[in-house]
Scaffold this motif. Structure first.
Motif, short mmCIF file in Angstrom:
data_model
loop_
_atom_site.label_atom_id
_atom_site.label_comp_id
_atom_site.label_asym_id
_atom_site.label_seq_id
_atom_site.Cartn_x
_atom_site.Cartn_y
_atom_site.Cartn_z
N PHE A 22 120.76 22.38 90.07
CA PHE A 22 121.42 22.66 88.78
C PHE A 22 121.38 21.43 87.87
O PHE A 22 121.16 21.55 86.66
N VAL A 23 121.59 20.25 88.45
CA VAL A 23 121.54 19.02 87.65
C VAL A 23 120.12 18.79 87.14
O VAL A 23 119.90 18.49 85.95
N GLY A 24 119.13 18.95 88.01
CA GLY A 24 117.74 18.73 87.61
C GLY A 24 117.30 19.68 86.52
O GLY A 24 116.68 19.27 85.53
N PHE A 25 117.63 20.96 86.68
CA PHE A 25 117.23 21.94 85.67
C PHE A 25 118.02 21.76 84.39
O PHE A 25 117.46 21.71 83.29
N GLY A 26 119.34 21.64 84.52
CA GLY A 26 120.19 21.53 83.33
C GLY A 26 119.92 20.28 82.52
O GLY A 26 120.11 20.26 81.30
N SER A 27 119.43 19.22 83.19
CA SER A 27 119.21 17.96 82.50
C SER A 27 117.87 17.90 81.79
O SER A 27 117.63 16.95 81.02
N SER A 28 116.99 18.85 82.03
CA SER A 28 115.63 18.67 81.50
C SER A 28 114.98 19.92 80.92
O SER A 28 113.95 19.80 80.26
N PHE A 29 115.53 21.11 81.15
CA PHE A 29 114.78 22.29 80.71
C PHE A 29 114.63 22.34 79.19
O PHE A 29 113.61 22.82 78.67
N ALA A 30 115.62 21.82 78.45
CA ALA A 30 115.50 21.81 77.00
C ALA A 30 114.36 20.92 76.55
O ALA A 30 113.66 21.21 75.56
N VAL A 31 114.14 19.80 77.27
CA VAL A 31 113.04 18.90 76.93
C VAL A 31 111.70 19.59 77.19
O VAL A 31 110.74 19.47 76.41
N GLY A 139 112.06 8.88 69.83
CA GLY A 139 112.21 9.83 68.73
C GLY A 139 113.14 10.98 69.07
O GLY A 139 113.97 11.39 68.25
N LEU A 140 113.03 11.50 70.29
CA LEU A 140 113.91 12.59 70.70
C LEU A 140 115.35 12.11 70.83
O LEU A 140 116.29 12.87 70.55
N CYS A 141 115.53 10.87 71.26
CA CYS A 141 116.90 10.36 71.42
C CYS A 141 117.61 10.18 70.09
O CYS A 141 118.84 10.07 70.05
N LEU A 142 116.86 10.16 69.00
CA LEU A 142 117.47 10.09 67.67
C LEU A 142 118.03 11.45 67.24
O LEU A 142 118.84 11.52 66.30
N VAL A 161 131.93 15.96 75.04
CA VAL A 161 131.87 16.51 76.40
C VAL A 161 131.00 15.63 77.28
O VAL A 161 131.35 15.34 78.44
N TRP A 162 129.86 15.20 76.75
CA TRP A 162 128.96 14.34 77.51
C TRP A 162 129.66 13.04 77.94
O TRP A 162 129.54 12.60 79.09
N ALA A 324 118.99 18.31 69.94
CA ALA A 324 120.04 17.31 70.20
C ALA A 324 120.35 17.18 71.67
O ALA A 324 120.47 16.07 72.20
N VAL A 325 120.49 18.32 72.36
CA VAL A 325 120.82 18.26 73.78
C VAL A 325 119.63 17.72 74.58
O VAL A 325 119.81 17.04 75.60
N ALA A 326 118.39 17.98 74.10
CA ALA A 326 117.22 17.38 74.74
C ALA A 326 117.26 15.86 74.59
O ALA A 326 116.94 15.12 75.53
N GLY A 327 117.67 15.39 73.41
CA GLY A 327 117.78 13.95 73.20
C GLY A 327 118.84 13.31 74.08
O GLY A 327 118.63 12.24 74.66
N ILE A 328 120.00 13.99 74.20
CA ILE A 328 121.07 13.48 75.06
C ILE A 328 120.58 13.39 76.51
O ILE A 328 120.90 12.44 77.23
N ALA A 329 119.78 14.37 76.93
CA ALA A 329 119.26 14.37 78.30
C ALA A 329 118.37 13.16 78.57
O ALA A 329 118.18 12.77 79.73
N LEU A 330 117.83 12.57 77.50
CA LEU A 330 116.90 11.44 77.66
C LEU A 330 117.55 10.09 77.39
O LEU A 330 116.88 9.06 77.46
N PHE A 331 118.86 10.07 77.11
CA PHE A 331 119.55 8.79 76.89
C PHE A 331 119.39 7.86 78.09
O PHE A 331 119.13 6.66 77.95
#
Length: 392
Positions: A22-31, A139-142, A161-162, A324-331
């Protein structure tokens, strides 16, 4: 064999495996979806790629865990997806991106068969590899910051929340932000295709060009090896496991080749979620931790069955929230990359040049900035090293 498997099953390892998936999928599927869409995939092709990725990584992880009796978690190249997301659409269409995925998979297989090749990737200075990865994801993190201009209320809620969940349990911070983003996106859906539970695979004929191979396939291979496979091996080694590199690289490279025409980005070893299954958190007995990765593989397969629903939902959602959530996943990836790029003072100039090229969107001869940045940084580092050698 069945008796041995039953003896290794434990509730603790099962919980660790489910959490890792769940962590692996939730942290990256948007990217992933953002990446393949930027490369030219339509919603059906993106859904197909996500389905193929989840099913193949799940099956591959289960089989490797059973064979080696080690906690082998197979995932996808999140840095590679970020590379796609940060660049312009692939010239000629998504078929050329598929060709690049195939070439990257073949290079991974070759790295397993020819150890000198994987050693060569490992010999790329950490500062340059980190700088290239940092430039790719920058760029995505922006996106969360830029998203404040369009949907400030929603973005602030996601960021809060993050931060709050991250203080309680770091591994759950991004998945929690994703859950909140999905809830907010549901309040802001726009018209389009009806949500569908039916998973469907779509064939995309691979196409090849020299410029795509150089600008996409080779950087994909490098960031997959340097950003995922090498750290994945390091996590296993730190926890006392000694897998055969050729077996794991060959399996993940072959898996990439098999599913690439279905829209899937390259497949590789996991690093962060692998740590959740390879450490004592999964089980006190290292010989029984493989069950955690096998469970994670099964969860990935189940998640894949909902790929159509996930991608259709995202297609109807506000692009600002998803980006935005894809960028947060890459922080976290950006933070680690910057730390690695600047760790060695004498290599910072070369690393910053690599970072700037990779982040700039620079292209010449159809070849992107990640490749040119690695070359420029390498040339500067070699020149400075040579000069220091003469001065001494």
């Amino acid at each position: 064999m069945q008796a041995a498997i039953r003896d290794d099953i434990s509730l603790q390892a099962t919980g660790a495996g489910m959490l890792a998936a769940f962590v692996g999928f939730g942290s990256s599927f948007a990217v992933i979806i953002r990446g393949v869409t930027a490369a030219g995939a339509n919603p059906a092709q993106a859904a197909s790629g996500l389905l193929a990725l989840c099913v193949m990584t799940g099956i591959c992880g289960i089989l490797l865990s059973l064979r080696t009796r080690m906690p082998i978690i197979v995932a996808w190249t999140t840095p590679g997806a970020a590379l796609l997301a940060s660049g312009p659409p692939v010239h000629g269409g998504f078929g050329y991106a598929i060709g690049a995925f195939l070439i990257a998979g073949m290079l991974i297989i070759l790295a397993g068969l020819w150890p000198a090749m994987s050693r060569a990737v490992g010999a790329i200075p950490r500062s340059l590899a980190s700088a290239m990865l940092g430039g790719i994801v920058f760029g995505l993190c922006l996106a969360p910051v830029l998203g404040l201009q369009e949907k400030p209320g929603f973005i602030v809620i996601i960021l809060v929340v993050w931060v709050v969940v991250g203080r309680l349990k770091r591994a759950l911070a991004v998945p929690a932000a994703v859950v909140v983003a999905v809830g907010l996106a549901a309040l802001d859906l726009h018209g389009g295709a009806a949500l569908s539970l039916k998973p469907q695979l779509v064939w995309v004929t691979p196409r090849f060009s020299l410029s795509t191979i150089v600008s996409l396939a080779i950087p994909l291979f490098v960031v997959t090896m340097a950003g995922q496979n090498i750290p994945g091996f390091a996590v296993l080694s730190m926890n006392g496991y000694r897998p055969r590199h050729a077996t794991l690289l060959g399996a993940t490279g072959l898996a990439t080749v098999l599913v690439a025409p279905l829209g899937a980005i390259p497949i590789n070893l996991a690093a962060i979620t692998a740590a959740m299954c390879a450490s004592h958190e999964a089980h006190a007995d290292p010989r029984r931790r493989w069950w955690a990765s096998a469970v994670a593989g099964g969860v990935y397969v189940v998640i894949g069955l909902f790929s159509g629903l996930i991608t259709t939902f995202i297609a109807r959602s506000s692009p600002v929230l998803i980006t935005a959530v894809a960028g947060i996943a890459l922080f976290g990836a950006l933070g680690s990359a910057v730390a690695g790029a600047t760790a060695e003072p004498r290599e910072r100039d070369a690393a910053m040049v690599t970072f700037i090229f990779a982040a700039s969107g620079f292209r010449i001869l159809g070849i992107g900035g990640a490749f040119w940045g690695l070359l420029a940084g390498g040339a500067i580092l070699a020149a400075q090293t040579h000069r220091r050698g003469r001065d001494s």
